[in-house]
Design a protein around this motif. Structure first.
Motif, PDB file in Angstrom:
ATOM      1  N   LYS A  40       0.850  -1.195   0.000  1.00 18.35           N
ATOM      2  CA  LYS A  40       0.000   0.000   0.000  1.00 18.35           C
ATOM      3  C   LYS A  40       0.883   1.242   0.000  1.00 18.35           C
ATOM      4  CE  LYS A  40      -3.845   2.273   2.354  1.00 18.35           C
ATOM      5  NZ  LYS A  40      -4.855   2.186   3.443  1.00 18.35           N
ATOM      6  N   ASN A  41       0.823   1.990  -1.079  1.00 17.58           N
ATOM      7  CA  ASN A  41       1.624   3.222  -1.221  1.00 17.58           C
ATOM      8  C   ASN A  41       3.102   2.969  -0.948  1.00 17.58           C
ATOM      9  OD1 ASN A  41      -0.699   4.701  -1.843  1.00 17.58           O
ATOM     10  ND2 ASN A  41      -1.094   5.185   0.307  1.00 17.58           N
ATOM     11  N   GLU A  42       3.651   1.979  -1.644  1.00 16.97           N
ATOM     12  CA  GLU A  42       5.052   1.597  -1.456  1.00 16.97           C
ATOM     13  C   GLU A  42       5.885   1.843  -2.710  1.00 16.97           C
ATOM     14  OE1 GLU A  42       6.489   0.722   1.224  1.00 16.97           O
ATOM     15  OE2 GLU A  42       4.937   0.013   2.598  1.00 16.97           O
ATOM     16  N   ALA A  43       5.499   2.848  -3.499  1.00 17.49           N
ATOM     17  CA  ALA A  43       6.210   3.116  -4.751  1.00 17.49           C
ATOM     18  C   ALA A  43       7.702   3.352  -4.527  1.00 17.49           C
ATOM     19  CB  ALA A  43       5.586   4.317  -5.460  1.00 17.49           C
ATOM     20  N   GLU A  64       5.344 -19.135  -7.152  1.00 16.99           N
ATOM     21  CA  GLU A  64       4.714 -17.943  -7.694  1.00 16.99           C
ATOM     22  C   GLU A  64       4.879 -16.813  -6.695  1.00 16.99           C
ATOM     23  OE1 GLU A  64       0.483 -18.473  -8.084  1.00 16.99           O
ATOM     24  OE2 GLU A  64       0.253 -19.202  -6.020  1.00 16.99           O
ATOM     25  N   ILE A  65       4.835 -15.588  -7.184  1.00 17.16           N
ATOM     26  CA  ILE A  65       4.937 -14.412  -6.322  1.00 17.16           C
ATOM     27  C   ILE A  65       3.681 -13.569  -6.542  1.00 17.16           C
ATOM     28  CG2 ILE A  65       6.239 -12.330  -5.759  1.00 17.16           C
ATOM     29  CD1 ILE A  65       8.740 -13.773  -6.874  1.00 17.16           C
ATOM     30  N   ILE A  66       2.846 -13.479  -5.520  1.00 18.55           N
ATOM     31  CA  ILE A  66       1.602 -12.728  -5.602  1.00 18.55           C
ATOM     32  C   ILE A  66       1.776 -11.413  -4.837  1.00 18.55           C
ATOM     33  CG2 ILE A  66      -0.858 -12.710  -5.026  1.00 18.55           C
ATOM     34  CD1 ILE A  66      -0.744 -15.787  -5.081  1.00 18.55           C
ATOM     35  N   ILE A  67       1.635 -10.304  -5.524  1.00 14.02           N
ATOM     36  CA  ILE A  67       1.730  -8.988  -4.883  1.00 14.02           C
ATOM     37  C   ILE A  67       0.361  -8.322  -4.985  1.00 14.02           C
ATOM     38  CG2 ILE A  67       2.942  -6.792  -4.755  1.00 14.02           C
ATOM     39  CD1 ILE A  67       5.313  -8.077  -6.126  1.00 14.02           C
ATOM     40  N   VAL A  68      -0.205  -7.991  -3.838  1.00 14.72           N
ATOM     41  CA  VAL A  68      -1.544  -7.409  -3.787  1.00 14.72           C
ATOM     42  C   VAL A  68      -1.427  -5.897  -3.589  1.00 14.72           C
ATOM     43  CG1 VAL A  68      -3.802  -7.468  -2.662  1.00 14.72           C
ATOM     44  CG2 VAL A  68      -2.391  -9.548  -2.740  1.00 14.72           C
ATOM     45  N   ASN A  69      -1.871  -5.147  -4.575  1.00 17.00           N
ATOM     46  CA  ASN A  69      -1.905  -3.696  -4.450  1.00 17.00           C
ATOM     47  C   ASN A  69      -3.106  -3.319  -3.587  1.00 17.00           C
ATOM     48  OD1 ASN A  69      -1.264  -0.878  -5.117  1.00 17.00           O
ATOM     49  ND2 ASN A  69      -3.168  -0.964  -6.303  1.00 17.00           N
ATOM     50  N   ASP A  74      -0.507   6.032  -4.801  1.00 18.12           N
ATOM     51  CA  ASP A  74       0.708   6.525  -5.443  1.00 18.12           C
ATOM     52  C   ASP A  74       0.941   5.729  -6.736  1.00 18.12           C
ATOM     53  OD1 ASP A  74       1.540   4.083  -4.532  1.00 18.12           O
ATOM     54  OD2 ASP A  74       3.128   4.834  -3.225  1.00 18.12           O
ATOM     55  N   GLU A  75       2.184   5.570  -7.149  1.00 18.76           N
ATOM     56  CA  GLU A  75       2.510   4.891  -8.401  1.00 18.76           C
ATOM     57  C   GLU A  75       2.739   3.395  -8.229  1.00 18.76           C
ATOM     58  OE1 GLU A  75       2.377   6.650 -11.230  1.00 18.76           O
ATOM     59  OE2 GLU A  75       1.757   8.303  -9.925  1.00 18.76           O
ATOM     60  N   SER A  76       2.345   2.832  -7.088  1.00 24.97           N
ATOM     61  CA  SER A  76       2.613   1.414  -6.811  1.00 24.97           C
ATOM     62  C   SER A  76       2.069   0.494  -7.893  1.00 24.97           C
ATOM     63  CB  SER A  76       2.010   1.021  -5.454  1.00 24.97           C
ATOM     64  OG  SER A  76       2.679   1.656  -4.400  1.00 24.97           O
ATOM     65  N   LEU A  77       0.815   0.683  -8.274  1.00 27.59           N
ATOM     66  CA  LEU A  77       0.197  -0.218  -9.254  1.00 27.59           C
ATOM     67  C   LEU A  77       0.913  -0.153 -10.600  1.00 27.59           C
ATOM     68  CD1 LEU A  77      -1.973  -2.267  -9.901  1.00 27.59           C
ATOM     69  CD2 LEU A  77      -3.523  -0.386 -10.470  1.00 27.59           C
ATOM     70  N   ASP A  78       1.305   1.029 -11.040  1.00 28.76           N
ATOM     71  CA  ASP A  78       2.021   1.172 -12.313  1.00 28.76           C
ATOM     72  C   ASP A  78       3.347   0.417 -12.274  1.00 28.76           C
ATOM     73  OD1 ASP A  78       0.006   2.769 -13.322  1.00 28.76           O
ATOM     74  OD2 ASP A  78       0.973   4.642 -12.729  1.00 28.76           O
TER      75      ASP A  78
END
Length: 358
Positions: A40-43, A64-69, A74-78
């Motif tokens: 969460k907001n870790e850009a 597998e590596i699962i990263i949950v936005n 911020d720009e984390s998802l991008d």
């Protein structure tokens, strides 16, 4: 009271040693793993995390590596989308809510639901994992093992040394957490480097009953799962150690300590009793020091204080040797006076609640 405290130190030492992994061979049939990370907001932290994930050493089994936005603004998802599909990375954009879930538990729940494999490996978005992280987990993950706690080191920023009072204090809590695992009486845990089975999580009812608590996805969950755990270990190996970067924001650290202390009312009786005893003992300890410095002490008082110092120093150095960080042990001497005072302060402040959290 001093004798009880000295017995507690011995109990911690024995439990710590009971929690260590056996020197077993690599499992004949390694199991696949799902790594789950909530962000969460870790850009500002994601590039370093993702780079460390990309440098993981190959392992025989699938992972597998699962990263949950988690509702990032911020720009984390991008950033995550640019990495999706590489190095086994899957991205889940979580923008909904789950009733009665607060904190990051909802995002973790989504990650667990999406996981393909039974072995779930967790770290945080402000951390960096070592190249041999998954290989070391696979090495110790025997068929009857359900839970692993790994060690972490805290840094304010890249390039900082690990020689800090914060890391010495952290090593104390890790020894305490390991002792709880060794005696199957969980006391504390750390979410940024732990492993457990999805089947265990489901058998234990998941976050049911603790989902409304802002934190506790580590220690409260472990307490909930322990009756169903066949075997749990603490693995201090440097190959499994994770580095985490909390930044230089003192207000953030202050609120984090309050949040942790505020969980007291949710802990089981044995943890409450331990916390209450430690609070009283530290208060008495300061009174004894004042009396000693005032010249009102005697040989018995001096001997009890020295016994405390020697046993604490032995325990701290014994654990630091396991994590290959004995140089941090020099900080025991200022912590003699700082840690009890800090413990008392946050114990009182935590009961009042009212803290800020992202």
């Amino acid at each position: 009271m001093s004798l009880i405290y000295l017995a507690l130190l011995i109990w911690i030492e024995l439990g710590l040693r009971r929690s260590l992994p056996s020197k077993a061979q690599i499992p004949a049939d390694p199991e696949p793993m799902s790594v789950i990370i909530a962000a969460k907001n870790e850009a500002h932290n994601l590039p370093a995390l993702l780079t460390s994930l990309a440098q993981l050493e190959p392992i025989d089994e699938d992972f597998e590596i699962i990263i949950v936005n988690d509702h990032s603004t911020d720009e984390s998802l991008d950033i995550l989308r640019n990495w999706e599909g590489q190095f086994g990375i899957r991205v889940i954009d979580f923008q909904d809510k789950i009733e009665d879930y607060v904190g990051k538990k909802a995002a973790i729940q989504k990650g667990i639901e999406a996981a393909k494999h039974d072995i779930l490996v967790f770290t945080d978005a402000d951390c960096q994992v070592p190249p041999g992280w998954l290989r070391e987990i696979s090495r110790v993950m025997l068929p009857d093992l359900d839970y692993i706690l790994g060690y972490t080191t805290i840094y304010r920023s890249a390039g900082d040394a690990d020689l800090s009072l914060n890391n010495f204090e952290r090593s104390i809590y890790y020894a305490l957490g390991a002792a709880g695992i060794g005696w199957k009486k969980p006391i504390t845990s750390v979410a940024c480097n732990m492993v457990y089975r999805k089947s265990l999580f489901e058998m234990s009812g998941g976050f049911e009953g603790i989902s409304h608590i802002p934190s506790g996805d580590d220690d409260l969950l472990l307490i909930k799962m322990m009756p169903h755990i066949r075997k749990a270990i603490y693995n201090p190996s440097p190959a499994m150690q994770v580095d985490c970067f909390e930044g230089k924001d003192l207000k953030k650290r202050y609120n984090k300590n309050i949040r942790r202390a505020s969980k007291f009312k949710h802990h089981p009786p044995h943890v409450k009793a331990l916390s209450a005893f430690t609070f009283i003992y530290f208060a008495v300890f300061y009174a004894a020091l004042i009396r000693l410095f005032a010249g009102a002490g005697d040989i018995l008082l001096l001997s009890m204080i020295m016994s405390k110092f020697l046993l604490e120093l032995h325990l701290s150095q014994s654990h630091l040797a396991m994590v290959k960080k004995t140089h941090i042990g020099i900080l025991y001497f200022p912590q003699i006076f700082v840690f009890p005072l800090q413990f008392i302060f946050y114990a009182i402040r935590g009961t009042l609640g009212k803290y800020q959290w992202k």
